[in-house]
Design a protein around this motif. Sequence first.
Motif, PDB file in Angstrom:
ATOM      1  N   ALA A  10       0.807  -1.226   0.000  1.00 59.94           N
ATOM      2  CA  ALA A  10       0.000   0.000   0.000  1.00 59.94           C
ATOM      3  C   ALA A  10       0.834   1.267   0.000  1.00 59.94           C
ATOM      4  O   ALA A  10       0.312   2.341  -0.284  1.00 59.94           O
ATOM      5  N   GLY A  11       2.132   1.150   0.312  1.00 54.50           N
ATOM      6  CA  GLY A  11       2.893   2.379   0.545  1.00 54.50           C
ATOM      7  C   GLY A  11       2.416   2.992   1.840  1.00 54.50           C
ATOM      8  O   GLY A  11       2.396   2.324   2.869  1.00 54.50           O
ATOM      9  N   ASP A  12       2.002   4.252   1.772  1.00 53.99           N
ATOM     10  CA  ASP A  12       1.464   4.931   2.959  1.00 53.99           C
ATOM     11  C   ASP A  12      -0.038   4.624   3.053  1.00 53.99           C
ATOM     12  O   ASP A  12      -0.816   5.089   2.215  1.00 53.99           O
ATOM     13  N   PRO A  13      -0.476   3.838   4.053  1.00 54.27           N
ATOM     14  CA  PRO A  13      -1.900   3.474   4.107  1.00 54.27           C
ATOM     15  C   PRO A  13      -2.820   4.678   4.242  1.00 54.27           C
ATOM     16  O   PRO A  13      -3.926   4.679   3.693  1.00 54.27           O
ATOM     17  N   HIS A  18      -6.794   8.365   1.878  1.00 57.71           N
ATOM     18  CA  HIS A  18      -7.134   9.702   1.378  1.00 57.71           C
ATOM     19  C   HIS A  18      -7.607   9.619  -0.080  1.00 57.71           C
ATOM     20  O   HIS A  18      -8.607  10.255  -0.454  1.00 57.71           O
ATOM     21  N   LEU A  19      -6.917   8.821  -0.886  1.00 64.14           N
ATOM     22  CA  LEU A  19      -7.346   8.635  -2.284  1.00 64.14           C
ATOM     23  C   LEU A  19      -8.752   8.033  -2.323  1.00 64.14           C
ATOM     24  O   LEU A  19      -9.600   8.464  -3.125  1.00 64.14           O
ATOM     25  N   ALA A  20      -9.008   7.055  -1.471  1.00 63.90           N
ATOM     26  CA  ALA A  20     -10.337   6.432  -1.444  1.00 63.90           C
ATOM     27  C   ALA A  20     -11.410   7.477  -1.117  1.00 63.90           C
ATOM     28  O   ALA A  20     -12.494   7.474  -1.725  1.00 63.90           O
ATOM     29  N   ARG A  21     -11.101   8.368  -0.201  1.00 64.56           N
ATOM     30  CA  ARG A  21     -12.090   9.398   0.167  1.00 64.56           C
ATOM     31  C   ARG A  21     -12.272  10.412  -0.963  1.00 64.56           C
ATOM     32  O   ARG A  21     -13.378  10.942  -1.182  1.00 64.56           O
ATOM     33  N   GLN A  22     -11.200  10.682  -1.693  1.00 63.98           N
ATOM     34  CA  GLN A  22     -11.338  11.565  -2.871  1.00 63.98           C
ATOM     35  C   GLN A  22     -12.235  10.910  -3.923  1.00 63.98           C
ATOM     36  O   GLN A  22     -13.078  11.574  -4.538  1.00 63.98           O
ATOM     37  N   LEU A  23     -12.072   9.614  -4.124  1.00 60.66           N
ATOM     38  CA  LEU A  23     -12.888   8.899  -5.108  1.00 60.66           C
ATOM     39  C   LEU A  23     -14.341   8.826  -4.664  1.00 60.66           C
ATOM     40  O   LEU A  23     -15.264   8.860  -5.488  1.00 60.66           O
ATOM     41  N   LYS A  24     -14.548   8.742  -3.363  1.00 58.32           N
ATOM     42  CA  LYS A  24     -15.916   8.739  -2.837  1.00 58.32           C
ATOM     43  C   LYS A  24     -16.607  10.063  -3.177  1.00 58.32           C
ATOM     44  O   LYS A  24     -17.802  10.091  -3.505  1.00 58.32           O
ATOM     45  N   ALA A  25     -15.851  11.142  -3.112  1.00 58.02           N
ATOM     46  CA  ALA A  25     -16.420  12.462  -3.421  1.00 58.02           C
ATOM     47  C   ALA A  25     -16.596  12.667  -4.929  1.00 58.02           C
ATOM     48  O   ALA A  25     -17.455  13.449  -5.346  1.00 58.02           O
ATOM     49  N   ALA A  26     -15.811  11.964  -5.729  1.00 60.06           N
ATOM     50  CA  ALA A  26     -15.858  12.146  -7.198  1.00 60.06           C
ATOM     51  C   ALA A  26     -15.632  10.794  -7.867  1.00 60.06           C
ATOM     52  O   ALA A  26     -14.549  10.524  -8.403  1.00 60.06           O
ATOM     53  N   PRO A  27     -16.652   9.910  -7.856  1.00 60.99           N
ATOM     54  CA  PRO A  27     -16.462   8.524  -8.310  1.00 60.99           C
ATOM     55  C   PRO A  27     -16.024   8.382  -9.769  1.00 60.99           C
ATOM     56  O   PRO A  27     -15.362   7.413 -10.130  1.00 60.99           O
ATOM     57  N   TRP A  28     -16.394   9.354 -10.615  1.00 56.88           N
ATOM     58  CA  TRP A  28     -16.179   9.175 -12.063  1.00 56.88           C
ATOM     59  C   TRP A  28     -14.954   9.934 -12.570  1.00 56.88           C
ATOM     60  O   TRP A  28     -14.764  10.059 -13.775  1.00 56.88           O
ATOM     61  N   VAL A  29     -14.137  10.456 -11.660  1.00 51.51           N
ATOM     62  CA  VAL A  29     -13.036  11.317 -12.083  1.00 51.51           C
ATOM     63  C   VAL A  29     -12.014  10.559 -12.947  1.00 51.51           C
ATOM     64  O   VAL A  29     -11.334  11.164 -13.773  1.00 51.51           O
ATOM     65  N   PRO A 148      -6.980  -7.346   2.797  1.00 56.16           N
ATOM     66  CA  PRO A 148      -6.534  -5.943   2.763  1.00 56.16           C
ATOM     67  C   PRO A 148      -7.563  -4.961   2.213  1.00 56.16           C
ATOM     68  O   PRO A 148      -7.569  -3.795   2.632  1.00 56.16           O
ATOM     69  N   LEU A 149      -8.440  -5.388   1.292  1.00 53.31           N
ATOM     70  CA  LEU A 149      -9.476  -4.458   0.817  1.00 53.31           C
ATOM     71  C   LEU A 149     -10.410  -4.076   1.955  1.00 53.31           C
ATOM     72  O   LEU A 149     -10.846  -2.926   2.073  1.00 53.31           O
ATOM     73  N   GLN A 150     -10.735  -5.060   2.797  1.00 49.59           N
ATOM     74  CA  GLN A 150     -11.580  -4.770   3.958  1.00 49.59           C
ATOM     75  C   GLN A 150     -10.865  -3.804   4.895  1.00 49.59           C
ATOM     76  O   GLN A 150     -11.452  -2.838   5.391  1.00 49.59           O
ATOM     77  N   SER A 151      -9.580  -4.043   5.123  1.00 52.80           N
ATOM     78  CA  SER A 151      -8.834  -3.215   6.072  1.00 52.80           C
ATOM     79  C   SER A 151      -8.703  -1.778   5.583  1.00 52.80           C
ATOM     80  O   SER A 151      -8.760  -0.839   6.391  1.00 52.80           O
ATOM     81  N   LEU A 152      -8.522  -1.600   4.278  1.00 48.70           N
ATOM     82  CA  LEU A 152      -8.454  -0.232   3.762  1.00 48.70           C
ATOM     83  C   LEU A 152      -9.800   0.467   3.964  1.00 48.70           C
ATOM     84  O   LEU A 152      -9.848   1.631   4.382  1.00 48.70           O
ATOM     85  N   ALA A 153     -10.888  -0.235   3.692  1.00 53.97           N
ATOM     86  CA  ALA A 153     -12.221   0.348   3.927  1.00 53.97           C
ATOM     87  C   ALA A 153     -12.415   0.665   5.411  1.00 53.97           C
ATOM     88  O   ALA A 153     -13.019   1.689   5.770  1.00 53.97           O
ATOM     89  N   ASP A 154     -11.882  -0.188   6.276  1.00 50.36           N
ATOM     90  CA  ASP A 154     -11.987   0.061   7.725  1.00 50.36           C
ATOM     91  C   ASP A 154     -11.191   1.302   8.120  1.00 50.36           C
ATOM     92  O   ASP A 154     -11.648   2.108   8.941  1.00 50.36           O
ATOM     93  N   LEU A 155     -10.005   1.456   7.538  1.00 52.42           N
ATOM     94  CA  LEU A 155      -9.195   2.640   7.839  1.00 52.42           C
ATOM     95  C   LEU A 155      -9.907   3.909   7.371  1.00 52.42           C
ATOM     96  O   LEU A 155      -9.952   4.916   8.092  1.00 52.42           O
ATOM     97  N   VAL A 156     -10.486   3.860   6.186  1.00 50.68           N
ATOM     98  CA  VAL A 156     -11.266   4.997   5.679  1.00 50.68           C
ATOM     99  C   VAL A 156     -12.393   5.336   6.658  1.00 50.68           C
ATOM    100  O   VAL A 156     -12.619   6.503   7.004  1.00 50.68           O
ATOM    101  N   THR A 157     -13.062   4.310   7.143  1.00 50.38           N
ATOM    102  CA  THR A 157     -14.209   4.507   8.033  1.00 50.38           C
ATOM    103  C   THR A 157     -13.775   5.128   9.362  1.00 50.38           C
ATOM    104  O   THR A 157     -14.435   6.045   9.872  1.00 50.38           O
ATOM    105  N   VAL A 158     -12.685   4.648   9.914  1.00 44.67           N
ATOM    106  CA  VAL A 158     -12.172   5.234  11.159  1.00 44.67           C
ATOM    107  C   VAL A 158     -11.825   6.704  10.921  1.00 44.67           C
ATOM    108  O   VAL A 158     -12.201   7.584  11.716  1.00 44.67           O
ATOM    109  N   GLN A 159     -11.136   6.985   9.835  1.00 41.16           N
ATOM    110  CA  GLN A 159     -10.702   8.372   9.592  1.00 41.16           C
ATOM    111  C   GLN A 159     -11.902   9.304   9.359  1.00 41.16           C
ATOM    112  O   GLN A 159     -11.865  10.466   9.750  1.00 41.16           O
ATOM    113  N   GLU A 160     -12.943   8.773   8.740  1.00 43.39           N
ATOM    114  CA  GLU A 160     -14.147   9.595   8.529  1.00 43.39           C
ATOM    115  C   GLU A 160     -14.852   9.946   9.837  1.00 43.39           C
ATOM    116  O   GLU A 160     -15.579  10.934   9.901  1.00 43.39           O
ATOM    117  N   HIS A 161     -14.663   9.086  10.849  1.00 43.25           N
ATOM    118  CA  HIS A 161     -15.418   9.259  12.096  1.00 43.25           C
ATOM    119  C   HIS A 161     -14.538   9.681  13.264  1.00 43.25           C
ATOM    120  O   HIS A 161     -14.944   9.553  14.417  1.00 43.25           O
TER     121      HIS A 161
END
Length: 329
Positions: A10-13, A18-29, A148-161
């Motif tokens: 993943a490099g920097d998780p 952060h990229l996942a959250r950007q894509l959530k805001a703009a799915p079709w970019v 790891p896909l689940q864990s990345l989604a979990d990290l996104v969720t923690v950071q959002e909350h």
Amino acid sequence: MKQFLSVADAGDPSALAHLARQLKAAPWVHASLGQRKTLGLLFLNPSLRTRMSTQKAARHLGMDVMVMNMDQEGWRLETQDGAVMDGDKAEHIADAAAVIAQYCDIVGIRAFPGLQDRAADYAETFIRQFQRYSSVPVLSLESATRHPLQSLADLVTVQEHWHAPQAPKVVLAWAPHPRALPQAVANSFAEWMLAAGYPLTIAHPQGYALDPQFTTGAQITHHLREAVADADFVYIKSWSAWEPYGQVLCRDTGWMLTEAHLPKASTRIMHCLPVRRGVELSHELLEGPHALVQAQAGNRVWAAQAILVRLLEGLTNESTSPSVYSAKL
Ligand code: CP
């Protein structure tokens, strides 16, 4: 990115989250990034969230998707080198992987552990053999030891909350379950939280220690109530024992998380789903205002999309060729 099998890819998780959250805001970019590229999804085991969220993510990027339920629709694959195939396995993974690599630019694989032989499970034989005989990037859809896909989604969720300047207190809490489950989600959650720099406590009964390669740096306890008392996030997950490997050792219903365990009203409740209601945690917690399980499931789309963006960016013009296959046999 050339593969996505663990947090090490993943490099920097946090940057990936952060990229996942950007894509959530703009799915079709990146709607044309995956045009004329094919994602193959191979399932050796059941799935709801991983199957649907990864397809949705791929379509946001313009990819074609082919789904193969190997357990029901494909030939049973032999993974051992040199095997005399006179049993129930009709095709060798060397042949199947080389074929699939000609049809797909990226391949996702779900291959659960057998929970009989720890060394074989932790060697990740299926995915490693597939990689050996194909030339395409491989994306884990949950392997024998990690999700790891689940864990990345979990990290996104923690950071959002979590909006405070200090790191949240995160607890991974073992839960009862009628069946012996893989350790993959727990292993992966631990290594992603620790890689993200979050203090992690793991609460489990005696005999349920996880492999230290995933948990070094975490605080380990056998006392659920004390562990969760001041937690900001509690991640509920059942897993089978490390020793004797793959067994259910504890059926103590006191490990089912309920509101009575949580003196702090703001503690957030996480679970990857599917969940056994009234066994792993109470209905009240699952449906209460602090449950994040639906947010986690929703974020699976953006986690998968972030990884597909990175894998597509990593594709080169090198094409799969039969010579690769021939050279390896
Ligand atoms: N959490 C998760 O991976 O769900 P599925 O097994 O339904 O894909």
